[in-house]
Design an enzyme around this catalytic site. Structure first.
Site, PDB file in Angstrom:
ATOM      1  N   GLN A 158       4.549   9.133   7.190  1.00 17.98           N
ATOM      2  CA  GLN A 158       3.625  10.046   6.504  1.00 17.98           C
ATOM      3  C   GLN A 158       4.081  11.489   6.683  1.00 17.98           C
ATOM      4  OE1 GLN A 158      -0.274   9.062   8.023  1.00 17.98           O
ATOM      5  NE2 GLN A 158      -0.369   7.156   6.859  1.00 17.98           N
ATOM      6  N   LYS A 198      -4.767   5.872  14.807  1.00 15.05           N
ATOM      7  CA  LYS A 198      -4.804   5.243  13.477  1.00 15.05           C
ATOM      8  C   LYS A 198      -6.248   5.312  12.951  1.00 15.05           C
ATOM      9  CE  LYS A 198      -0.493   4.246  13.058  1.00 15.05           C
ATOM     10  NZ  LYS A 198       0.310   4.923  12.046  1.00 15.05           N
ATOM     11  N   ASP A 226       1.664  -1.180  12.033  1.00 11.21           N
ATOM     12  CA  ASP A 226       0.350  -1.611  11.528  1.00 11.21           C
ATOM     13  C   ASP A 226       0.034  -3.067  11.889  1.00 11.21           C
ATOM     14  OD1 ASP A 226      -0.006   0.892  10.450  1.00 11.21           O
ATOM     15  OD2 ASP A 226       0.679   0.324   8.447  1.00 11.21           O
ATOM     16  N   GLY A 244      -4.939   8.167   5.443  1.00  8.00           N
ATOM     17  CA  GLY A 244      -4.040   9.110   6.111  1.00  8.00           C
ATOM     18  C   GLY A 244      -2.806   9.378   5.264  1.00  8.00           C
ATOM     19  N   ARG A 253      -6.828   1.900  18.101  1.00  9.99           N
ATOM     20  CA  ARG A 253      -6.542   0.456  18.033  1.00  9.99           C
ATOM     21  C   ARG A 253      -6.198  -0.129  19.400  1.00  9.99           C
ATOM     22  NH1 ARG A 253      -3.494   0.434  12.073  1.00  9.99           N
ATOM     23  NH2 ARG A 253      -5.442   0.510  10.896  1.00  9.99           N
ATOM     24  N   LYS A 295       0.836  -1.210   0.000  1.00  9.19           N
ATOM     25  CA  LYS A 295       0.000   0.000   0.000  1.00  9.19           C
ATOM     26  C   LYS A 295       0.866   1.254   0.000  1.00  9.19           C
ATOM     27  CE  LYS A 295      -2.990   0.850   3.579  1.00  9.19           C
ATOM     28  NZ  LYS A 295      -2.880   2.233   4.110  1.00  9.19           N
ATOM     29  N   ARG A 347       3.026   5.916  -3.231  1.00  4.59           N
ATOM     30  CA  ARG A 347       4.181   6.745  -3.608  1.00  4.59           C
ATOM     31  C   ARG A 347       4.495   6.636  -5.095  1.00  4.59           C
ATOM     32  NH1 ARG A 347       4.093   5.607   1.665  1.00  4.59           N
ATOM     33  NH2 ARG A 347       5.369   6.744   3.154  1.00  4.59           N
TER      34      ARG A 347
HETATM   35  C1  S3P Z   1       2.329   4.826   6.313  1.00  2.00           C
HETATM   36  C2  S3P Z   1       2.917   5.206   7.503  1.00  2.00           C
HETATM   37  C3  S3P Z   1       2.427   4.766   8.822  1.00  2.00           C
HETATM   38  C4  S3P Z   1       1.493   3.560   8.703  1.00  2.00           C
HETATM   39  C5  S3P Z   1       0.488   3.762   7.612  1.00  2.00           C
HETATM   40  C6  S3P Z   1       1.183   3.924   6.274  1.00  2.00           C
HETATM   41  C7  S3P Z   1       2.903   5.340   5.064  1.00  2.00           C
HETATM   42  O1  S3P Z   1       1.713   5.825   9.434  1.00  2.00           O
HETATM   43  O2  S3P Z   1       0.856   3.333   9.929  1.00  2.00           O
HETATM   44  O3  S3P Z   1      -0.380   2.649   7.543  1.00  2.00           O
HETATM   45  O4  S3P Z   1       2.574   4.794   3.981  1.00  2.00           O
HETATM   46  O5  S3P Z   1       3.691   6.295   5.113  1.00  2.00           O
HETATM   47  P1  S3P Z   1       2.464   6.963  10.282  1.00  2.00           P
HETATM   48  O6  S3P Z   1       3.308   7.773   9.372  1.00  2.00           O
HETATM   49  O7  S3P Z   1       1.348   7.781  10.886  1.00  2.00           O
HETATM   50  O8  S3P Z   1       3.279   6.242  11.325  1.00  2.00           O
END
Ligand code: S3P
Length: 433
Positions: A167, A340, A313, A92, A344, A19, A24
């Site tokens: 993120q 999240k 995750d 997110g 969770r 994912k 990206r």
């Molecule tokens: C992700 C970063 C993580 C992860 C999310 C995907 C990403 O979140 O929990 O499922 O693709 O950059 P955080 O950046 O909030 O830790």
């Protein structure tokens, strides 16, 4: 969705594309020069939200809902002002990373998402983006989406992330592409580095050293083809199911094992799990392997500190699997779980308690005590709060629990794994009873 106890899991499957990497590949493909052919793309709702956002900004993306995408890059300065509010759905990753990109554009934009997204904290990107000179605000003044972004001149910053987050880091890297001068980002522990690897492969002037990354704008990004590896976060559910179900022996092909993501393998091995990496190779700059997993007698462990971002995750699943391990499992330093797609910590505790587990919630994790044994859990009605990872983790619990488990909102798995239940079905052998 009703889940009954399986007698064992056997067979070979390929989990869908990663994912994080799928997001990206579209985002960076969109601002690169040339055409990117992406294969192994995750056709989950989150990644489709990303495609739709870039289509709204005028990027020509060929996509028909499958696992191949062709992105005709618009270049760094080729995005167009979206006519509508960008809809990030439940994602997110889309919301936060695109915000950094939008901060550097010379047009106005707004973005929002579903009820879960509109509750998730955005201060973590608003503050550092403002420090770079961005004009970004939470429309309702609650530091959540909807967000409004106006054009402004950005400058590079040196920033210490208070919490490790790929993120947030990726959001700032995107803004840095449009900022004057160098940007330096440090995080307490290294989070997933897919953005850094992809930017480097596309020609950006970016250097990572431990938990620090430096980027200097100016280089154009050159499109490239990419075969997205399988998602270790999706593979994890089958690892967990095979480890706790006696007689199981499965192989998961083509799984991404980037060291910033492989915490689940390290922890399951540490708990006594049999996980064998085969056919190690590199695909699109990411390490990949086939993983053979056999049922194993597990024991409890402690999970804390720097490994947390590498399995964040997977923690709901680890909590489920810990209920089948002999002894106590302590999970600490994971307060991020509360913000999240759902809280969770609260949901894992509530649902595992409903299944009869001995679990205690903490501010930053949980403690699970178990005597192991073949069937420590009993089936229950699961409140998944439409959180895909809760639904899949408790589907795994249901496979090894006595009686029947009901997942209330099974459709939510389509966020990250539309074929989850049919893939489970293809591996499992049900009890005749
Ligand atoms: C992700 C970063 C993580 C992860 C999310 C995907 C990403 O979140 O929990 O499922 O693709 O950059 P955080 O950046 O909030 O830790």
């Amino acid at each position: 969705m009703k889940i009954k106890r399986a007698s064992k899991l056997n067979g070979i499957i390929r989990v869908p594309g990663d994912k994080s990497i799928s997001h990206r590949a579209v985002m960076l493909g969109a601002i690169s020069e040339g055409t990117s052919h992406i294969t192994g793309f995750l056709n989950g709702a989150d990644c489709i939200s990303t495609i739709n956002c870039f289509r709204s900004m005028g990027v020509d993306i060929e996509y028909d809902g499958g696992t191949s995408v062709v992105v005709h890059g618009a270049g760094l300065y080729g995005l167009k002002e979206p006519r509508e509010i960008l809809d990030c759905g439940n994602s997110g990753t889309t919301t936060r990373i695109i915000s950094g990109l939008l901060a550097g554009q010379d047009f106005h934009s707004s973005l929002t998402g579903d009820a879960s997204i509109r509750k998730r904290p955005m201060k973590r990107i608003i503050e550092p983006l403002r420090a770079m000179g961005a004009d970004i605000a939470s429309v309702n003044g609650n530091d959540c989406a909807p967000l409004r972004i106006n054009p402004s001149k950005l400058h590079g910053i040196s920033y210490d992330l208070p919490i490790s987050s790929a993120q947030v880091k990726s959001c700032l890297l995107m803004a840095a592409l449009y900022a004057k001068g160098e940007t330096v980002i440090r995080e307490p522990a290294l989070s997933r580095n897919h953005t850094e690897l992809m930017l480097k492969a596309m020609g950006a002037d970016i250097v990572s050293l431990g938990t620090e990354v430096r980027i200097v704008p100016g280089n154009k990004l050159t499109a490239g083809d990419m075969d997205v590896p399988g998602d270790i976060s999706s593979a994890a559910y089958f690892m967990g199911a095979a480890l706790i179900t006696p007689g199981s022996d499965i192989t998961l092909e083509n799984v991404g094992i980037n060291p910033t993501r492989d915490g689940i393998i390290r922890v399951f091995r540490d708990m006594g799990g049999s996980l064998e990496l085969q056919n190690l190779r590199t695909s699109a700059g990411e390490p990949v392997a086939d993983i053979r997993i056999r049922h194993s007698a597990l024991h409890g462990t402690e999970i804390s500190g720097d490994i947390i971002p590498a399995l964040i995750d997977e923690l709901p699943l680890i909590a489920v699997v810990s209920s089948f391990a002999e002894g106590s499992t302590v999970i600490k330093d994971a307060a991020e779980l509360k913000v999240k797609e759902s809280d969770r910590i609260a949901l894992v505790t509530k649902n595992l308690k409903a299944m009869g587990a001995d679990i205690e919630a903490a501010e930053d994790g949980f403690i699970i005590n178990s005597h192991g044994g073949p069937h420590p859990l009993k089936g229950a009605l699961i409140d998944d709060a439409a959180d895909h990872r809760i639904a899949m983790s408790f589907a795994v619990a249901g496979l090894a629990a006595d009686g029947e488990t009901t997942i209330t909102d099974p459709e939510c798995v389509s966020i990250s794994y539309p074929g989850f239940f049919s893939d489970i079905d293809s591996l499992l052998v049900h009890n005749p009873q």
